[in-house]
Design an enzyme around this catalytic site. Structure first.
Site, PDB file in Angstrom:
ATOM      1  N   TYR A 198       9.909 -10.522  11.483  1.00  0.00           N
ATOM      2  CA  TYR A 198      10.437 -11.811  11.767  1.00  0.00           C
ATOM      3  C   TYR A 198       9.370 -13.074  12.216  1.00  0.00           C
ATOM      4  CZ  TYR A 198      12.982 -15.280  14.611  1.00  0.00           C
ATOM      5  OH  TYR A 198      13.213 -16.582  15.307  1.00  0.00           O
TER       6      TYR A 198
HETATM    7  N1  LIG Z   1      17.866 -18.485  19.398  1.00  0.00           N
HETATM    8  C1  LIG Z   1      16.785 -18.097  19.503  1.00  0.00           C
HETATM    9  O1  LIG Z   1      16.319 -17.559  20.908  1.00  0.00           O
HETATM   10  C2  LIG Z   1      15.526 -18.473  19.019  1.00  0.00           C
HETATM   11  C3  LIG Z   1      14.268 -18.463  19.235  1.00  0.00           C
HETATM   12  C4  LIG Z   1      13.260 -18.921  18.454  1.00  0.00           C
HETATM   13  C5  LIG Z   1      13.472 -19.445  17.210  1.00  0.00           C
HETATM   14  N2  LIG Z   1      14.905 -19.612  16.878  1.00  0.00           N
HETATM   15  C6  LIG Z   1      15.263 -20.067  15.376  1.00  0.00           C
HETATM   16  O2  LIG Z   1      16.214 -21.226  15.811  1.00  0.00           O
HETATM   17  C7  LIG Z   1      17.003 -21.231  14.406  1.00  0.00           C
HETATM   18  C8  LIG Z   1      18.458 -21.048  14.939  1.00  0.00           C
HETATM   19  O3  LIG Z   1      18.445 -19.919  15.468  1.00  0.00           O
HETATM   20  P1  LIG Z   1      19.949 -19.393  16.217  1.00  0.00           P
HETATM   21  O4  LIG Z   1      19.689 -18.648  17.308  1.00  0.00           O
HETATM   22  O5  LIG Z   1      20.984 -20.439  16.400  1.00  0.00           O
HETATM   23  O6  LIG Z   1      20.607 -18.315  15.139  1.00  0.00           O
HETATM   24  P2  LIG Z   1      21.892 -18.216  14.549  1.00  0.00           P
HETATM   25  O7  LIG Z   1      21.853 -16.892  13.504  1.00  0.00           O
HETATM   26  O8  LIG Z   1      22.970 -18.269  15.185  1.00  0.00           O
HETATM   27  O9  LIG Z   1      21.776 -19.235  13.323  1.00  0.00           O
HETATM   28  C9  LIG Z   1      21.440 -19.300  12.116  1.00  0.00           C
HETATM   29  C10 LIG Z   1      22.568 -19.780  11.138  1.00  0.00           C
HETATM   30  O10 LIG Z   1      22.000 -20.090   9.850  1.00  0.00           O
HETATM   31  C11 LIG Z   1      22.960 -19.284   8.980  1.00  0.00           C
HETATM   32  N3  LIG Z   1      21.999 -18.965   7.797  1.00  0.00           N
HETATM   33  C12 LIG Z   1      21.212 -17.822   7.661  1.00  0.00           C
HETATM   34  N4  LIG Z   1      20.610 -17.783   6.401  1.00  0.00           N
HETATM   35  C13 LIG Z   1      21.303 -18.781   5.807  1.00  0.00           C
HETATM   36  C14 LIG Z   1      20.948 -19.194   4.415  1.00  0.00           C
HETATM   37  N5  LIG Z   1      19.996 -18.459   3.463  1.00  0.00           N
HETATM   38  N6  LIG Z   1      21.716 -20.393   3.881  1.00  0.00           N
HETATM   39  C15 LIG Z   1      22.552 -21.055   4.846  1.00  0.00           C
HETATM   40  N7  LIG Z   1      22.801 -20.649   5.999  1.00  0.00           N
HETATM   41  C16 LIG Z   1      22.282 -19.560   6.514  1.00  0.00           C
HETATM   42  C17 LIG Z   1      23.520 -18.045   9.816  1.00  0.00           C
HETATM   43  O11 LIG Z   1      25.051 -18.074   9.156  1.00  0.00           O
HETATM   44  C18 LIG Z   1      23.613 -18.574  10.904  1.00  0.00           C
HETATM   45  O12 LIG Z   1      24.846 -19.449  11.330  1.00  0.00           O
HETATM   46  C19 LIG Z   1      16.516 -20.112  13.615  1.00  0.00           C
HETATM   47  O13 LIG Z   1      15.333 -20.382  12.531  1.00  0.00           O
HETATM   48  C20 LIG Z   1      15.650 -19.002  14.529  1.00  0.00           C
HETATM   49  O14 LIG Z   1      14.787 -18.116  13.793  1.00  0.00           O
HETATM   50  C21 LIG Z   1      15.766 -19.048  17.422  1.00  0.00           C
HETATM   51  O1  LIG Z   2      11.702 -16.778  21.209  1.00  0.00           O
HETATM   52  C1  LIG Z   2      11.663 -16.227  20.141  1.00  0.00           C
HETATM   53  O2  LIG Z   2      11.102 -16.386  19.388  1.00  0.00           O
HETATM   54  C2  LIG Z   2      12.522 -14.980  19.757  1.00  0.00           C
HETATM   55  O3  LIG Z   2      13.786 -15.194  20.802  1.00  0.00           O
HETATM   56  C3  LIG Z   2      14.622 -14.137  20.554  1.00  0.00           C
HETATM   57  O4  LIG Z   2      13.866 -12.803  20.671  1.00  0.00           O
HETATM   58  P1  LIG Z   2      13.610 -11.932  21.912  1.00  0.00           P
HETATM   59  O5  LIG Z   2      12.848 -12.557  22.770  1.00  0.00           O
HETATM   60  O6  LIG Z   2      13.303 -10.453  21.569  1.00  0.00           O
HETATM   61  O7  LIG Z   2      15.194 -11.892  22.407  1.00  0.00           O
HETATM   62  P2  LIG Z   2      16.202 -10.797  22.909  1.00  0.00           P
HETATM   63  O8  LIG Z   2      16.616 -10.291  21.719  1.00  0.00           O
HETATM   64  O9  LIG Z   2      17.392 -11.419  23.545  1.00  0.00           O
HETATM   65  O10 LIG Z   2      15.223  -9.926  23.730  1.00  0.00           O
HETATM   66  C4  LIG Z   2      15.179 -10.444  25.066  1.00  0.00           C
HETATM   67  C5  LIG Z   2      14.088  -9.406  25.774  1.00  0.00           C
HETATM   68  O11 LIG Z   2      14.981  -8.088  26.017  1.00  0.00           O
HETATM   69  C6  LIG Z   2      14.323  -7.060  25.852  1.00  0.00           C
HETATM   70  N1  LIG Z   2      15.199  -6.080  25.550  1.00  0.00           N
HETATM   71  C7  LIG Z   2      16.190  -6.361  24.366  1.00  0.00           C
HETATM   72  C8  LIG Z   2      17.103  -5.420  23.948  1.00  0.00           C
HETATM   73  C9  LIG Z   2      17.354  -4.142  24.705  1.00  0.00           C
HETATM   74  O12 LIG Z   2      18.258  -3.570  24.322  1.00  0.00           O
HETATM   75  N2  LIG Z   2      16.726  -4.026  25.898  1.00  0.00           N
HETATM   76  C10 LIG Z   2      15.578  -4.941  26.253  1.00  0.00           C
HETATM   77  O13 LIG Z   2      14.881  -4.529  26.947  1.00  0.00           O
HETATM   78  C11 LIG Z   2      13.185  -7.359  24.760  1.00  0.00           C
HETATM   79  O14 LIG Z   2      12.371  -6.710  24.971  1.00  0.00           O
HETATM   80  C12 LIG Z   2      12.922  -8.954  25.029  1.00  0.00           C
HETATM   81  O15 LIG Z   2      11.977  -8.511  26.025  1.00  0.00           O
HETATM   82  C13 LIG Z   2      15.553 -14.318  19.447  1.00  0.00           C
HETATM   83  O16 LIG Z   2      16.415 -13.172  19.201  1.00  0.00           O
HETATM   84  C14 LIG Z   2      14.581 -14.499  18.348  1.00  0.00           C
HETATM   85  O17 LIG Z   2      15.462 -14.822  17.176  1.00  0.00           O
HETATM   86  C15 LIG Z   2      13.195 -14.988  18.404  1.00  0.00           C
HETATM   87  O18 LIG Z   2      13.139 -16.322  17.857  1.00  0.00           O
END
Ligand SMILES: NC(=O)c1ccc[n+]([C@@H]2O[C@H](COP(=O)([O-])OP(=O)(O)OC[C@H]3O[C@@H](n4cnc5c(N)ncnc54)[C@H](O)[C@@H]3O)[C@@H](O)[C@H]2O)c1
Ligand SMILES: O=C(O)[C@H]1O[C@H](OP(=O)(O)OP(=O)(O)OC[C@H]2O[C@@H](n3ccc(=O)[nH]c3=O)[C@H](O)[C@@H]2O)[C@H](O)[C@@H](O)[C@H]1O
Length: 362
Positions: A175
């Site tokens: 990822y």
């Molecule tokens: N939530 C977090 O903690 C987090 C942290 C760091 C980065 N991000 C990034 O932020 C963005 C949004 O994340 P989120 O948490 O809302 O995730 P999410 O999975 O809820 O939202 C992503 C959406 O994109 C759609 N999607 C996926 N592939 C697609 C495609 N090929 N075409 C059209 N739609 C598509 C999915 O159906 C989904 O609704 C992502 O790029 C993710 O990598 C999220």
């Molecule tokens: O900031 C990001 O860039 C990422 O944020 C998020 O990833 P993470 O920080 O890994 O969040 P998340 O899965 O909630 O796990 C949180 C913590 O719980 C711990 N963790 C998790 C699962 C479990 O069963 N046990 C556990 O200890 C685990 O080790 C971790 O320390 C987004 O999913 C990702 O899309 C990405 O963008």
């Protein structure tokens, strides 16, 4: 001019989505967690918004559909069901509407699922992103792009807090590798085609309408069901901590990035110039251990019996911690919600949402 064929396609889509601000934003991943919140916030302040989402099955699709009916439809955001890999669809949309900005949030998210379905990351985060950039590049308006990156790009870098100048060439997951690739691909399109691009590195975002695959979300479910929780240990049995960031702060950061984005300079046959390229952290600057996260949730859910097991986990980054100085300067960004307050809002939403679903009142 809109052709008959174009009118036939997407009849509900206005060719000039109402905009009071002069912004017309194309939001990819609009039915996702961050995409739904950001689309509604943009629409509420008067931007024109058109969303796109492929409604994939990575997690509970009824939650995506509920975001559509309860948040997006109510705010008047039109969402096209489609994939960023569908060049024909994207070209039609960009032919119909002159977008000023693209907020690119569609992705295959999640760190652990990359070991289960690696190809889905390549397809959405690399192939799909390149396809989108190709369409933007060839469009007349060449909108500025604001694209979601991730704290995971800091990988095995152990110097905290993470600043944008730190090394990001040691990803700990596929990822993270695809998110880093996205930044590099964006740089190449900026360099060659003078597209204006901002990459926002989000740090573990949480809140109402969140993602069920994330720890805070399924821990809540498991605590309520008195199920065992596994907390991962870092290297040498160390504690793992995350810079959990509340959704409203992330949305404000996205909106500021749109407001401060410069125009692409390759536009309209003019001589190409140096277009804007920025990478900016959006975090909370206050890492909290996963143990503490579980303790706060137990307190809020009023469940006392702790059933926690520790589990070693390869490839888990021990800590994330954002330096947000650049975000402050570039975007006027500030974090406003701490983890206790944010989880309180999340738990309230969670209980209301699943209660309403149980009683079929939705
Ligand atoms: N939530 C977090 O903690 C987090 C942290 C760091 C980065 N991000 C990034 O932020 C963005 C949004 O994340 P989120 O948490 O809302 O995730 P999410 O999975 O809820 O939202 C992503 C959406 O994109 C759609 N999607 C996926 N592939 C697609 C495609 N090929 N075409 C059209 N739609 C598509 C999915 O159906 C989904 O609704 C992502 O790029 C993710 O990598 C999220
Ligand atoms: O900031 C990001 O860039 C990422 O944020 C998020 O990833 P993470 O920080 O890994 O969040 P998340 O899965 O909630 O796990 C949180 C913590 O719980 C711990 N963790 C998790 C699962 C479990 O069963 N046990 C556990 O200890 C685990 O080790 C971790 O320390 C987004 O999913 C990702 O899309 C990405 O963008």
């Amino acid at each position: 001019m809109v052709s008959r064929a174009q009118k036939h396609f997407c009849p509900q889509l206005s060719t000039k989505p109402h905009s009071r601000t002069g912004h017309t934003v194309f939001v990819t991943g609009a039915a996702g967690f961050i995409g739904a919140h950001a689309s509604v916030a943009l629409k509420r302040r008067g931007d024109g918004v058109v969303g796109l989402d492929n409604f994939n099955q990575y997690y509970d699709i009824t939650l995506k559909k509920s975001r559509l009916s309860k948040l997006l439809d109510r705010a008047g955001v039109f969402v096209v069901e489609g994939d960023i890999n569908d060049g024909v669809l994207l070209r039609k949309l960009f032919g119909l509407v002159q977008f000023t900005h693209v907020l690119h949030l569609a992705a295959q998210a999640g760190v652990r699922y990359a070991m289960v379905n690696p190809n889905s990351y390549i397809r959405s985060n690399i192939d799909g992103f390149v396809n989108l950039l190709e369409v933007v590049k060839s469009s007349i308006a060449q909108p500025a792009i604001i694209s979601a990156s991730s704290s995971s790009v800091y990988g095995l870098n152990s110097k905290v807090p993470f600043s944008e100048k730190d090394r990001t060439d040691q990803p700990a997951s596929l990822y993270a590798a695809t998110k880093k690739a996205g930044e590099e691909i964006a740089h190449a399109y900026n360099h060659i085609y003078s597209l204006s691009i901002t990459g926002l590195r989000f740090f573990t975002v949480y809140g109402p309408w969140g993602r069920p695959d994330m720890a805070y979300f399924f821990f809540t479910k498991d605590i309520l069901n008195r199920k065992q929780i596994s907390i991962f240990e870092g290297p040498n049995h160390g504690t793992i901590a995350r810079d959990f960031t509340y959704i409203d702060d992330i949305v404000n950061g996205c909106l500021s990035a749109i407001d401060t984005a410069k125009k692409s300079t390759g536009t309209g046959g003019k001589k190409k110039g140096e277009a804007q390229f920025r990478i900016i952290n959006l975090g909370n600057t206050s890492p909290v251990s996963v143990h503490k996260l579980v303790n706060i949730l137990e307190k809020l859910l009023k469940v006392k019996e702790k059933k926690v097991v520790l589990m070693p986990r390869n490839g888990v980054v021990p800590i994330t911690h954002a330096n947000i100085s650049l975000a402050r300067v570039e975007l006027g960004y500030k974090r406003t919600v701490d983890l206790e307050m944010g989880l309180k809002k999340f738990v309230k939403w969670y209980l209301d949402y699943y209660d309403a679903k149980k009683n079929s009142s939705w």
